[in-house]
Design an enzyme around this catalytic site. Sequence first.
Site, short mmCIF file in Angstrom:
data_model
loop_
_atom_site.label_atom_id
_atom_site.label_comp_id
_atom_site.label_asym_id
_atom_site.label_seq_id
_atom_site.Cartn_x
_atom_site.Cartn_y
_atom_site.Cartn_z
N ALA A 45 40.70 45.05 50.35
CA ALA A 45 41.44 46.10 51.07
C ALA A 45 40.56 46.99 51.95
O ALA A 45 40.81 47.12 53.16
CB ALA A 45 42.24 46.92 50.06
N ARG A 79 47.67 41.66 57.92
CA ARG A 79 48.08 41.42 56.53
C ARG A 79 48.94 42.62 56.11
O ARG A 79 48.62 43.75 56.48
CB ARG A 79 46.87 41.28 55.58
CG ARG A 79 46.10 39.97 55.77
CD ARG A 79 45.02 39.81 54.70
NE ARG A 79 45.55 39.32 53.43
CZ ARG A 79 44.84 39.27 52.30
NH1 ARG A 79 43.57 39.69 52.28
NH2 ARG A 79 45.37 38.78 51.19
N ASP A 220 45.29 47.44 46.29
CA ASP A 220 45.57 47.25 47.72
C ASP A 220 46.49 48.33 48.25
O ASP A 220 46.50 48.60 49.45
CB ASP A 220 46.16 45.86 47.96
CG ASP A 220 45.06 44.81 47.80
OD1 ASP A 220 44.78 44.41 46.66
OD2 ASP A 220 44.46 44.44 48.83
O1 MRU Z 1 43.58 38.78 48.99
P1 MRU Z 1 42.35 39.62 48.80
O2 MRU Z 1 41.19 38.85 48.29
O3 MRU Z 1 42.02 40.43 50.02
O4 MRU Z 1 42.76 40.65 47.68
C1 MRU Z 1 41.87 41.65 47.31
C2 MRU Z 1 42.29 42.41 46.11
O5 MRU Z 1 43.39 42.27 45.62
C3 MRU Z 1 41.34 43.45 45.58
O6 MRU Z 1 41.50 43.60 44.21
C4 MRU Z 1 41.66 44.76 46.29
O7 MRU Z 1 41.54 44.64 47.67
C5 MRU Z 1 40.92 45.92 45.77
S1 MRU Z 1 39.36 46.11 46.19
C6 MRU Z 1 38.30 46.16 46.87
#
Ligand code: MRU
Length: 318
Positions: A45, A79, A220
């Site tokens: 995120a 996204r 997120d």
């Molecule tokens: O699909 P992604 O890999 O971008 O998902 C990321 C996550 O769900 C993380 O847990 C979230 O972004 C929190 S942290 C940095």
Amino acid sequence: MGLVQDSRGLRILDQTKIPHSEEWISVSSSTEMIGLIQRLAVRGAPLIGVAAALSIAQEAHLFSPVELRTRLRLLREARPTAVNLMWAVDRMLVALDRAGPAALPLEAEQIFTDDAKMCEAMAAMAYPLLPKNGSVMTICNTGGLATVGIGTALGAIRYAVEKGNSIHVYVLETRPLGQGARLTVWELANLGIPYTLVTDSMAAFLMCRKKIHGVFAGADRVARNGDVANKIGTYGLALLAKHHGIPFHIVAPSSTFDSECANGGAIPIEERSPEEVRFPFAGSEVQVWNPAFDVTPASLITALVSENGLRENGSAGF
Ligand code: MRU
């Protein structure tokens, strides 16, 4: 860190290639960045927000304010779930409206610095929740790869280890794309923090057979009522933690908190290609549902930690 901005320009570490190879990609346009975000070469995120801002900053001198606004809108839609992307793009839009394209590089630099600082501060806030000597569980990748600082949940674990705590990390592989197995394990190995990898389906039995002091996950998007969207599997993990009497903590910067979102039901959940689930076991004819995130209700969360402090379940505003 999954991103570098220096005299050679903006480069990202292709996270789809880790741990097999470390390939850096030079990014010269925001259009290119949208593709990289969508195929998860850049992910996590906080990182996608910073990456989006830096990619548009590079184009500030090339396009009119109208064109830059269009490009920012497209980046914002790359996204749907992580609100950090919208947070960063909206800051860039405000800077553009206030002072024109020349203000964009400085604003992007500030977003970068803010992210790194928030990581450090939230790790300090989460520190009292970490065991002095014990084991924790985590899901997905929430470390240096997902931010431009030390990370969110994994950053807090790293911070505690650097302060002298002795912590063993159980890492959920995080189906279907393996962010835990590929990225978190890679980071922990590089940091010299002891870990054990388990498949997602082993979480319940692990909680039953080993002493787990806490589960630490990132987010997120955090809704106003404290419901949290995070990587698919987080909700199940929170339910299991509740059953086993294990504290379940979320560590996320204020850029992940969405004051316009009343509760988890209002958080848009990204659905990704069926191929991600089919691989490697199922054929192309198999019907699939592939939500990339789920929503953990506030009632299952023991504490919600940001750089501004720690909100414990049951306290006002949770
Ligand atoms: O699909 P992604 O890999 O971008 O998902 C990321 C996550 O769900 C993380 O847990 C979230 O972004 C929190 S942290 C940095």
